[in-house]
Scaffold this motif. Structure first.
Motif, PDB file in Angstrom:
ATOM      1  N   GLY A  17       0.806  -1.219   0.000  1.00 26.56           N
ATOM      2  CA  GLY A  17       0.000   0.000   0.000  1.00 26.56           C
ATOM      3  C   GLY A  17       0.835   1.263   0.000  1.00 26.56           C
ATOM      4  N   ILE A  18       1.891   1.270   0.804  1.00 25.04           N
ATOM      5  CA  ILE A  18       2.765   2.456   0.885  1.00 25.04           C
ATOM      6  C   ILE A  18       3.429   2.712  -0.463  1.00 25.04           C
ATOM      7  CG2 ILE A  18       4.921   3.314   1.883  1.00 25.04           C
ATOM      8  CD1 ILE A  18       4.093   1.878   4.500  1.00 25.04           C
ATOM      9  N   VAL A  19       3.960   1.653  -1.083  1.00 22.45           N
ATOM     10  CA  VAL A  19       4.631   1.816  -2.377  1.00 22.45           C
ATOM     11  C   VAL A  19       3.644   2.301  -3.439  1.00 22.45           C
ATOM     12  CG1 VAL A  19       5.842   0.620  -4.245  1.00 22.45           C
ATOM     13  CG2 VAL A  19       6.383   0.085  -1.857  1.00 22.45           C
ATOM     14  N   ALA A  20       2.463   1.672  -3.476  1.00 21.77           N
ATOM     15  CA  ALA A  20       1.467   2.040  -4.489  1.00 21.77           C
ATOM     16  C   ALA A  20       1.020   3.493  -4.328  1.00 21.77           C
ATOM     17  CB  ALA A  20       0.262   1.103  -4.390  1.00 21.77           C
ATOM     18  N   VAL A  21       0.655   3.886  -3.118  1.00 20.27           N
ATOM     19  CA  VAL A  21       0.181   5.253  -2.885  1.00 20.27           C
ATOM     20  C   VAL A  21       1.300   6.259  -3.153  1.00 20.27           C
ATOM     21  CG1 VAL A  21      -0.656   6.869  -1.134  1.00 20.27           C
ATOM     22  CG2 VAL A  21      -1.598   4.551  -1.244  1.00 20.27           C
ATOM     23  N   GLY A  22       2.524   5.941  -2.715  1.00 23.93           N
ATOM     24  CA  GLY A  22       3.640   6.855  -2.903  1.00 23.93           C
ATOM     25  C   GLY A  22       3.923   7.139  -4.365  1.00 23.93           C
ATOM     26  N   PHE A  23       4.000   6.098  -5.185  1.00 15.82           N
ATOM     27  CA  PHE A  23       4.310   6.292  -6.608  1.00 15.82           C
ATOM     28  C   PHE A  23       3.141   6.933  -7.353  1.00 15.82           C
ATOM     29  CE2 PHE A  23       7.898   3.560  -5.783  1.00 15.82           C
ATOM     30  CZ  PHE A  23       8.847   3.986  -6.714  1.00 15.82           C
ATOM     31  N   LEU A  24       1.910   6.625  -6.965  1.00 16.21           N
ATOM     32  CA  LEU A  24       0.760   7.269  -7.605  1.00 16.21           C
ATOM     33  C   LEU A  24       0.746   8.768  -7.324  1.00 16.21           C
ATOM     34  CD1 LEU A  24      -2.121   4.682  -7.028  1.00 16.21           C
ATOM     35  CD2 LEU A  24      -1.155   5.392  -9.231  1.00 16.21           C
ATOM     36  N   LEU A  25       1.044   9.131  -6.078  1.00 13.64           N
ATOM     37  CA  LEU A  25       1.065  10.554  -5.730  1.00 13.64           C
ATOM     38  C   LEU A  25       2.203  11.284  -6.440  1.00 13.64           C
ATOM     39  CD1 LEU A  25       0.282  10.486  -1.891  1.00 13.64           C
ATOM     40  CD2 LEU A  25      -1.234  11.156  -3.746  1.00 13.64           C
ATOM     41  N   ILE A  26       3.358  10.636  -6.568  1.00 17.82           N
ATOM     42  CA  ILE A  26       4.509  11.280  -7.202  1.00 17.82           C
ATOM     43  C   ILE A  26       4.274  11.506  -8.693  1.00 17.82           C
ATOM     44  CG2 ILE A  26       6.938  10.969  -7.836  1.00 17.82           C
ATOM     45  CD1 ILE A  26       7.318   9.521  -5.136  1.00 17.82           C
ATOM     46  N   PHE A  27       3.707  10.498  -9.370  1.00 14.01           N
ATOM     47  CA  PHE A  27       3.606  10.565 -10.834  1.00 14.01           C
ATOM     48  C   PHE A  27       2.222  10.980 -11.334  1.00 14.01           C
ATOM     49  CE2 PHE A  27       7.285   7.879 -10.136  1.00 14.01           C
ATOM     50  CZ  PHE A  27       8.183   8.344 -11.092  1.00 14.01           C
ATOM     51  N   ASP A  28       1.182  10.790 -10.538  1.00 12.28           N
ATOM     52  CA  ASP A  28      -0.167  11.180 -10.968  1.00 12.28           C
ATOM     53  C   ASP A  28      -0.704  12.381 -10.197  1.00 12.28           C
ATOM     54  OD1 ASP A  28      -0.107   9.175 -12.781  1.00 12.28           O
ATOM     55  OD2 ASP A  28      -1.502   7.838 -11.750  1.00 12.28           O
ATOM     56  N   GLY A  29       0.024  12.808  -9.176  1.00 11.01           N
ATOM     57  CA  GLY A  29      -0.403  13.972  -8.422  1.00 11.01           C
ATOM     58  C   GLY A  29      -1.489  13.665  -7.396  1.00 11.01           C
ATOM     59  N   MET A  30      -1.982  14.710  -6.733  1.00 12.17           N
ATOM     60  CA  MET A  30      -2.965  14.552  -5.666  1.00 12.17           C
ATOM     61  C   MET A  30      -4.302  14.030  -6.183  1.00 12.17           C
ATOM     62  SD  MET A  30      -1.285  15.291  -3.013  1.00 12.17           S
ATOM     63  CE  MET A  30      -2.596  15.399  -1.795  1.00 12.17           C
ATOM     64  N   GLY A  31      -4.525  14.121  -7.493  1.00 14.39           N
ATOM     65  CA  GLY A  31      -5.767  13.600  -8.049  1.00 14.39           C
ATOM     66  C   GLY A  31      -5.901  12.098  -7.877  1.00 14.39           C
ATOM     67  N   ALA A  32      -4.769  11.405  -7.642  1.00 17.33           N
ATOM     68  CA  ALA A  32      -4.814   9.950  -7.447  1.00 17.33           C
ATOM     69  C   ALA A  32      -5.561   9.572  -6.177  1.00 17.33           C
ATOM     70  CB  ALA A  32      -3.391   9.394  -7.398  1.00 17.33           C
ATOM     71  N   LEU A  33      -5.643  10.518  -5.228  1.00 11.42           N
ATOM     72  CA  LEU A  33      -6.345  10.218  -3.979  1.00 11.42           C
ATOM     73  C   LEU A  33      -7.822   9.920  -4.207  1.00 11.42           C
ATOM     74  CD1 LEU A  33      -4.768  12.897  -1.589  1.00 11.42           C
ATOM     75  CD2 LEU A  33      -4.289  10.437  -1.660  1.00 11.42           C
ATOM     76  N   ASP A  34      -8.368  10.385  -5.313  1.00 14.95           N
ATOM     77  CA  ASP A  34      -9.791  10.139  -5.599  1.00 14.95           C
ATOM     78  C   ASP A  34     -10.051   8.676  -5.958  1.00 14.95           C
ATOM     79  OD1 ASP A  34     -10.347  12.804  -5.171  1.00 14.95           O
ATOM     80  OD2 ASP A  34     -10.081  13.349  -7.289  1.00 14.95           O
ATOM     81  N   VAL A  35      -9.070   8.018  -6.603  1.00 17.19           N
ATOM     82  CA  VAL A  35      -9.304   6.648  -7.068  1.00 17.19           C
ATOM     83  C   VAL A  35      -8.756   5.595  -6.110  1.00 17.19           C
ATOM     84  CG1 VAL A  35      -9.322   7.373  -9.469  1.00 17.19           C
ATOM     85  CG2 VAL A  35      -7.173   6.613  -8.438  1.00 17.19           C
ATOM     86  N   ILE A  36      -7.848   5.990  -5.225  1.00 13.43           N
ATOM     87  CA  ILE A  36      -7.221   5.014  -4.332  1.00 13.43           C
ATOM     88  C   ILE A  36      -8.251   4.259  -3.482  1.00 13.43           C
ATOM     89  CG2 ILE A  36      -5.746   4.785  -2.273  1.00 13.43           C
ATOM     90  CD1 ILE A  36      -3.866   6.822  -3.563  1.00 13.43           C
ATOM     91  N   PRO A  37      -9.205   4.937  -2.813  1.00 11.56           N
ATOM     92  CA  PRO A  37     -10.200   4.183  -2.024  1.00 11.56           C
ATOM     93  C   PRO A  37     -11.029   3.235  -2.886  1.00 11.56           C
ATOM     94  CG  PRO A  37     -10.232   6.518  -1.437  1.00 11.56           C
ATOM     95  CD  PRO A  37      -9.396   6.390  -2.678  1.00 11.56           C
ATOM     96  N   GLN A  38     -11.379   3.667  -4.106  1.00 14.75           N
ATOM     97  CA  GLN A  38     -12.191   2.823  -4.987  1.00 14.75           C
ATOM     98  C   GLN A  38     -11.431   1.563  -5.384  1.00 14.75           C
ATOM     99  OE1 GLN A  38     -13.661   5.147  -8.324  1.00 14.75           O
ATOM    100  NE2 GLN A  38     -13.747   6.999  -7.070  1.00 14.75           N
TER     101      GLN A  38
END
Length: 435
Positions: A29-50
């Protein structure tokens, strides 16, 4: 940064976090969220829970906690001891009967409980002292049970096969059937090696002073047969198309709890609380890994790492068996450090399209993958079965257990080679019974 270079970076970061001792689910989870935030920006937070919730939003996943409840109910009773005693009473006159009893008890109990550590604990508590008392070396006594306990993730019903089926959208019923004959083949290979070592070393095969009448042999069977009938019933309704895996697992769990309560008089609320508490803990752990792995897979796909890796491997001009050899080495190394469920969830979605493109059957591959995971269960540094056996026999050093289990690892490697030469061992039953 190219997708392949990014993939190497993801692999390195993941390994570092896993080696730090962080639980597998949180590491992914840490690796996935970290790389999504770095390369996709804060907008990735919308899809992470889904994505996280979607990873476990499947009716088929209900079978996992139900099978775990079933195994926990059996493991909490004296079923393992009774199974061992029943086999010993019937095989005590057979040359090498004690060793055959241990390995056979491991295979049957592993299939009943679906848990390798529970099998090692249940059979090892009786089998290891008895073998050592009759002259078997500590390495053979402990190594045979450590290896025998791994059979539970291959012989159906198997939780790892369910996870593989869900991760790759493969029929769970076919996967269960595919694991049956290879599981029996490994049991036979383990038994043959153990008998050879015992014969070569001149160890006592059985207790010559023991004698069991026909009445004594039959009187213990009523305690063991109900569990075997439940397992046979579950497999029949699955393969007969009567019920889904989730429905079959639910009914099996209820029947196992009732049989344990009736046969072993486990009526106290504390006994049921222990069963459900252990089942809840293991189920939550597996579900968290599944959800985190789904998020990890989404990250890999979103950053085009998975697709690039598949394209790169597909463009390699190598023989398909060389490719399969490399995949086996990779799985073997991964199994040294990660539990089977984590390895399957992290690798199967990527590897299955590759092996299909190379002309391999994904159901056959599931069996090969699972045997690699079995080797990981008796190999350091994770090697959970080694530590369980060490806890049962603390006077036996861990290197002794490892050296005792090493020949059985070679038996598993031999099993993989046999499956490569004769894939019908895994595919004949699924093709015959589920056309």
């Amino acid at each position: 940064m190219s997708p392949l270079a990014l993939g190497v970076l993801v692999a390195v970061v993941t390994i570092v976090i896993l080696m730090s001792g962080t639980p597998v689910a949180f590491s992914l989870g840490i690796v996935a969220v970290g790389f999504l935030l770095i390369f996709d920006g804060m907008g990735a937070l919308d899809v992470i829970p889904q994505i996280f919730y979607g990873g476990i939003d499947s009716f088929a996943l209900l079978s996992i906690p139900m099978f775990i409840v079933m195994g926990s109910a059996i493991a909490s009773s004296r079923a393992g001891s009774d199974l061992y005693e029943a086999l010993d009473r019937w095989l005590y006159k057979v040359p090498g009967g004690l060793l055959v009893s241990n390995i056979s008890a491991c295979a049957i109990f592993a299939a009943l409980s679906g848990s390798s550590p529970a099998t090692c604990a249940a059979i090892g508590k009786m089998g290891i002292p008895e073998m050592r008392k009759r002259g078997y070396p500590a390495g053979l006594a402990t190594g045979s049970i450590a290896a025998g306990g791994t059979l539970g993730i291959l012989i159906p019903p198997s939780v790892t096969m369910i996870v593989y089926g869900i991760a790759t959208e493969t029929s769970i019923g076919r996967l269960f059937l595919a694991g049956l004959l290879p599981g029996l083949m490994l049991t036979a290979l383990f038994t043959c090696w153990g008998l050879f070592v015992a014969w070569r070393g001149g160890y006592r095969f059985s207790d010559v002073s023991a004698h069991f009448t026909l009445k004594q042999r039959f009187e213990i069977l009523p305690k063991v047969l109900p569990f075997l009938i439940i397992i046979a019933g579950i497999l029949w309704v699955l393969y007969g198309g009567v019920a889904t895996p989730s429905e079959a697992a639910g009914v099996g769990a209820v029947f196992c709890i009732l049989v344990v309560a009736v046969i072993y008089r486990m009526w106290r609320p504390f006994a049921f609380w222990k069963i459900f508490k252990e089942s809840m803990r293991e189920s939550v752990m597996i579900m968290m890994i599944i959800a985190a792995a789904a998020l990890f897979s989404y990250m890999m796909s979103s950053l085009f790492i998975t697709q690039s890796l598949a394209i790169w491997i597909g463009e390699l001009e190598v023989n398909r068996w060389v490719l399969m050899f490399c995949i086996n080495i990779f799985l073997l190394v991964a199994g040294f450090f990660l539990p089977p469920v984590a390895v399957i969830l992290m690798t199967a979605p990527t590897l299955v399209p590759i092996i299909e493109a190379a002309g391999f059957d994904p159901i056959w591959f599931a069996v090969v993958l699972t045997i690699n995971m079995e080797i990981g269960l008796i190999t350091p540094p994770v090697g959970l079965n080694l530590y369980v056996i060490n806890g049962i026999a603390p006077d036996v050093r861990l290197p002794t257990i490892l050296w005792g289990a090493l020949p059985f690892m070679f038996c598993m490697v031999l099993g993989i080679i046999i499956l490569c030469l004769v894939p019908e061992i895994a595919l004949w039953l699924p093709r015959t019974m589920m056309q």
